[in-house]
Scaffold this active site. Structure first.
Site, PDB file in Angstrom:
ATOM      1  N   GLY A  72      46.089  35.822  42.095  1.00 42.34           N
ATOM      2  CA  GLY A  72      46.023  36.528  40.806  1.00 42.34           C
ATOM      3  C   GLY A  72      46.467  35.602  39.677  1.00 42.34           C
TER       4      GLY A  72
ATOM      5  N   ASP B 119      51.851  33.392  47.824  1.00 41.69           N
ATOM      6  CA  ASP B 119      52.001  33.117  49.260  1.00 41.69           C
ATOM      7  C   ASP B 119      50.693  32.760  49.970  1.00 41.69           C
ATOM      8  OD1 ASP B 119      51.251  35.718  48.853  1.00 41.69           O
ATOM      9  OD2 ASP B 119      52.824  36.595  50.111  1.00 41.69           O
TER      10      ASP B 119
ATOM     11  N   THR C  49      53.693  33.786  40.782  1.00 34.30           N
ATOM     12  CA  THR C  49      53.354  35.206  40.893  1.00 34.30           C
ATOM     13  C   THR C  49      54.173  35.988  39.880  1.00 34.30           C
ATOM     14  OG1 THR C  49      53.557  37.237  42.206  1.00 34.30           O
ATOM     15  CG2 THR C  49      54.961  35.436  42.873  1.00 34.30           C
ATOM     16  N   ILE C  50      53.529  36.954  39.242  1.00 34.54           N
ATOM     17  CA  ILE C  50      54.321  37.803  38.343  1.00 34.54           C
ATOM     18  C   ILE C  50      55.304  38.641  39.155  1.00 34.54           C
ATOM     19  CG2 ILE C  50      52.590  37.940  36.513  1.00 34.54           C
ATOM     20  CD1 ILE C  50      52.116  40.888  37.479  1.00 34.54           C
ATOM     21  N   ASP C  51      55.021  38.820  40.460  1.00 43.01           N
ATOM     22  CA  ASP C  51      55.851  39.710  41.282  1.00 43.01           C
ATOM     23  C   ASP C  51      57.236  39.133  41.602  1.00 43.01           C
ATOM     24  OD1 ASP C  51      53.604  41.229  41.236  1.00 43.01           O
ATOM     25  OD2 ASP C  51      53.163  41.116  43.374  1.00 43.01           O
TER      26      ASP C  51
ATOM     27  N   ASP D  77      58.194  37.387  44.068  1.00 40.79           N
ATOM     28  CA  ASP D  77      58.632  37.597  45.451  1.00 40.79           C
ATOM     29  C   ASP D  77      58.480  36.375  46.355  1.00 40.79           C
ATOM     30  OD1 ASP D  77      55.893  37.644  45.560  1.00 40.79           O
ATOM     31  OD2 ASP D  77      55.704  39.603  46.515  1.00 40.79           O
TER      32      ASP D  77
ATOM     33  N   ARG E  29      58.334  65.999  28.354  1.00 39.54           N
ATOM     34  CA  ARG E  29      57.550  65.718  29.559  1.00 39.54           C
ATOM     35  C   ARG E  29      58.253  64.759  30.517  1.00 39.54           C
ATOM     36  NH1 ARG E  29      51.953  64.766  26.218  1.00 39.54           N
ATOM     37  NH2 ARG E  29      51.136  66.872  26.508  1.00 39.54           N
TER      38      ARG E  29
ATOM     39  N   GLY F  41      53.505  45.208  41.632  1.00 43.22           N
ATOM     40  CA  GLY F  41      54.510  44.829  42.636  1.00 43.22           C
ATOM     41  C   GLY F  41      54.134  45.493  43.929  1.00 43.22           C
ATOM     42  N   ARG F  42      53.313  44.780  44.712  1.00 44.04           N
ATOM     43  CA  ARG F  42      52.781  45.389  45.934  1.00 44.04           C
ATOM     44  C   ARG F  42      53.843  45.472  47.030  1.00 44.04           C
ATOM     45  NH1 ARG F  42      47.340  42.954  46.961  1.00 44.04           N
ATOM     46  NH2 ARG F  42      48.574  41.093  47.312  1.00 44.04           N
TER      47      ARG F  42
ATOM     48  N   GLU G 268      53.973  49.763  42.114  1.00 42.71           N
ATOM     49  CA  GLU G 268      52.673  50.011  42.777  1.00 42.71           C
ATOM     50  C   GLU G 268      52.820  50.188  44.303  1.00 42.71           C
ATOM     51  OE1 GLU G 268      49.379  46.562  43.716  1.00 42.71           O
ATOM     52  OE2 GLU G 268      50.908  46.244  42.242  1.00 42.71           O
TER      53      GLU G 268
ATOM     54  N   HIS H  47      47.090  45.487  35.049  1.00 39.96           N
ATOM     55  CA  HIS H  47      46.808  44.105  34.630  1.00 39.96           C
ATOM     56  C   HIS H  47      47.300  43.762  33.225  1.00 39.96           C
ATOM     57  CE1 HIS H  47      44.290  44.716  38.133  1.00 39.96           C
ATOM     58  NE2 HIS H  47      44.359  43.411  38.292  1.00 39.96           N
ATOM     59  N   LEU H  48      47.722  44.783  32.454  1.00 42.29           N
ATOM     60  CA  LEU H  48      48.341  44.477  31.150  1.00 42.29           C
ATOM     61  C   LEU H  48      49.555  43.566  31.344  1.00 42.29           C
ATOM     62  CD1 LEU H  48      48.443  47.938  29.355  1.00 42.29           C
ATOM     63  CD2 LEU H  48      47.208  45.905  28.601  1.00 42.29           C
TER      64      LEU H  48
ATOM     65  N   ARG I  83      49.901  41.201  33.382  1.00 45.13           N
ATOM     66  CA  ARG I  83      49.527  39.846  33.784  1.00 45.13           C
ATOM     67  C   ARG I  83      48.783  39.084  32.700  1.00 45.13           C
ATOM     68  NH1 ARG I  83      46.895  40.271  39.607  1.00 45.13           N
ATOM     69  NH2 ARG I  83      45.070  39.488  38.543  1.00 45.13           N
TER      70      ARG I  83
HETATM   71  O1  F6P Z   1      49.553  38.777  41.779  1.00 51.69           O
HETATM   72  C1  F6P Z   1      50.163  39.835  42.450  1.00 51.69           C
HETATM   73  C2  F6P Z   1      49.612  41.101  41.919  1.00 51.69           C
HETATM   74  O2  F6P Z   1      49.865  41.130  40.563  1.00 51.69           O
HETATM   75  C3  F6P Z   1      50.162  42.332  42.630  1.00 51.69           C
HETATM   76  O3  F6P Z   1      51.290  42.872  42.029  1.00 51.69           O
HETATM   77  C4  F6P Z   1      48.980  43.258  42.597  1.00 51.69           C
HETATM   78  O4  F6P Z   1      49.003  44.107  43.708  1.00 51.69           O
HETATM   79  C5  F6P Z   1      47.812  42.344  42.679  1.00 51.69           C
HETATM   80  O5  F6P Z   1      48.212  41.141  42.098  1.00 51.69           O
HETATM   81  C6  F6P Z   1      46.561  42.859  42.025  1.00 51.69           C
HETATM   82  O6  F6P Z   1      45.551  41.934  42.203  1.00 51.69           O
HETATM   83  P1  F6P Z   1      44.071  42.022  41.655  1.00 51.69           P
HETATM   84  O7  F6P Z   1      44.079  41.422  40.301  1.00 51.69           O
HETATM   85  O8  F6P Z   1      43.278  41.197  42.615  1.00 51.69           O
HETATM   86  O9  F6P Z   1      43.706  43.462  41.621  1.00 51.69           O
END
Ligand code: F6P
Length: 340
Positions: A10, A101, A123-125, A127, A160, A168-169, A219, A270-271, A273
C-alpha cells in the site's frame, strides 16, 4: 555500480522522501534504476533511470513516484524465475526495497538466495517489528485525529453515537493514538477484543451521562462473538475480518438495535494514506533513504534500516518480518482511563 529501488504494498506518505534521500545521497558512479510498481516492475521490466532532477522537491508529495503493487513474485514459480532473470539482465548489483512485511519478505528471500538487498520499512499501520516507527504512520494519526476532532461537535449537536473506522488490519496503532489524541470515548483495536455486551454497556453509560459518544474502531477489530453474528461469510475477508468499511457499519447497526440510540458510521479508510506527509514523516523517510544508500556503499547487505529512539540503525532483514509489532497491554490500559 547499478542499484534498483522499488516501492511495494500500500502507498504511504513519506515514500517519495525515501526515494529522494537515496538518490540525493548516492555517489556519482552509482546509477539508480527506479523499478515501477514494486516487484511487478522487475518481473515486467518496467523501470526508469532516476536522476537528481527527477527527485527535486518530491519529499513533500504523497504516494510514490514509482507506483506500487502488491505483487509477490515468490507466490509463482514463473514470476520468481522471471524476477531472477531480469535482475541479471539489468545488471543490478543491489536492490533497495521499500515496503511492508510482504515486500520485505521478498527482499529477505532474495537476500537468503545471495542477492544484495537492503530493506526500508513502510506502513501507515506501524506494525513492522524492530523499528520504533515507520514513516507515514504519524501522518495517518494526524489525519485520523483531525477527523475525530470534527466528529465531536456533530455527534454532540445531534446526541448521537458516531462510530469512526480507521485503518489497521492487524494492529491498532493508528486507532489508539488518533483516538487518544482526539478524545474518543471508546477505542476498539484488534489486539484487545471485547464482547458486544461490554461495548453496549459502555454506550449506555456514556449516553446516560453525557448524551453523545465517539467510538474509534480499527478496521481489524472483531467483537468476541463476531463469527456467530455475521451470517453471510462473504462479508469476512481472508484474514477473518469484516471487510474494510464493514466493522463501523456493523457496529453502528448493532448498537442502534441494542440501545435504541441514534448512530452513524464513518470510514476514514484511504483518506489516512493520502496526501502530503507530516514534517516528522518527511524527515524519517529522508533519514531512512540516506541510511539505506550508506549501507549499499558499505556493502552491508541483508539489512533493514530502523529507528531506535532517535537513532537510525540497521537490523537483519529477517528480524523485521519474523513478527508484527502490536499495541502493548500497558498502552491499552492507559487508553482505558479515558473510556466512557
Ligand atoms: O498498508 C496497510 C493498509 O493500510 C491496511 O491498514 C489496510 O488493510 C490495507 O492497507 C488496505 O489496502 P488496499 O489499499 O489494498 O485496500
Amino acid at each position: 555500480m547499478k542499484i534498483g529501488i522499488l516501492t511495494g504494498g500500500g502507498d504511504c506518505p513519506g515514500l517519495n522522501a525515501v526515494i529522494r534521500g537515496i538518490v540525493k545521497s548516492s555517489p556519482e558512479d552509482v546509477e539508480i534504476l527506479g523499478i515501477m510498481h514494486g516487484w511487478k516492475g522487475l518481473v515486467d521490466l518496467e523501470y526508469t533511470v532516476l536522476t537528481d532532477d527527477d527527485v527535486e522537491g518530491i519529499h513533500i508529495i504523497g504516494g510514490t513516484i514509482l507506483g506500487t503493487s502488491r505483487t509477490n513474485p515468490f507466490r509463482s514459480k514463473e514470476l520468481s524465475e522471471k524476477l531472477e532473470e531480469n535482475i541479471k539482465k539489468l545488471g543490478i548489483d543491489a536492490i533497495i526495497a521499500i515496503g511492508g512485511d510482504d515486500t520485505l519478505s521478498v527482499a529477505a528471500k532474495l537476500s537468503s538466495m545471495g542477492y544484495n538487498v537492503i530493506g526500508v520499512p513502510k506502513t501507515i499501520d506501524n506494525d513492522v517489528s524492530n523499528t520504533d516507527f515507520t514513516f507515514g504512520y504519524h501522518t495517518a494519526v494526524n489525519v485520523g485525529a483531525d477527523a475525530i476532532d470534527r466528529l465531536h461537535s456533530t455527534a454532540k449537536s445531534h446526541g448521537r453515537v458516531i462510530i469512526v473506522e480507521l485503518m489497521g488490519r492487524d494492529a491498532g496503532w493508528i486507532t489508539i493514538e488518533a483516538g487518544l489524541a482526539a478524545g474518543a470515548h471508546l477505542i476498539l483495536i484488534p489486539e484487545y477484543p471485547m464482547t458486544l455486551n461490554e461495548i453496549v454497556e459502555y454506550v449506555k453509560r456514556r449516553m446516560e451521562n453525557k448524551g453523545y459518544m465517539i467510538i474509534a474502531v480499527a478496521e481489524g477489530f472483531k467483537p468476541t462473538e463476531l463469527e456467530n453474528i455475521v451470517g453471510d461469510k462473504s462479508e469476512i475477508d481472508a484474514f477473518g475480518h469484516i471487510r474494510l468499511g464493514g466493522i463501523a457499519h456493523y457496529m453502528s447497526e448493532i448498537i442502534k438495535e441494542r440501545t435504541g440510540y441514534d448512530t452513524r458510521s464513518v470510514v476514514l479508510g484511504h483518506l489516512l494514506r493520502g496526501g502530503t506527509p507530516t514534517a516528522f514523516d518527511r524527515v524519517l523517510g529522508t533519514r531512512y533513504g540516506v541510511h539505506a544508500m550508506k549501507l549499499v556503499i558499505d556493502r552491508d547487505f541483508g539489512r533493514m534500516v530502523a529507528l531506535r529512539g532517535n537513532e537510525i540503525v540497521s537490523i537483519p532483514l529477517e528480524y523485521a518480518i519474523a513478527t508484527k509489532k502490536f499495541v502493548p497491554f500497558d498502552y491499552y490500559k492507559l487508553a482505558q482511563i479515558f473510556f466512557g
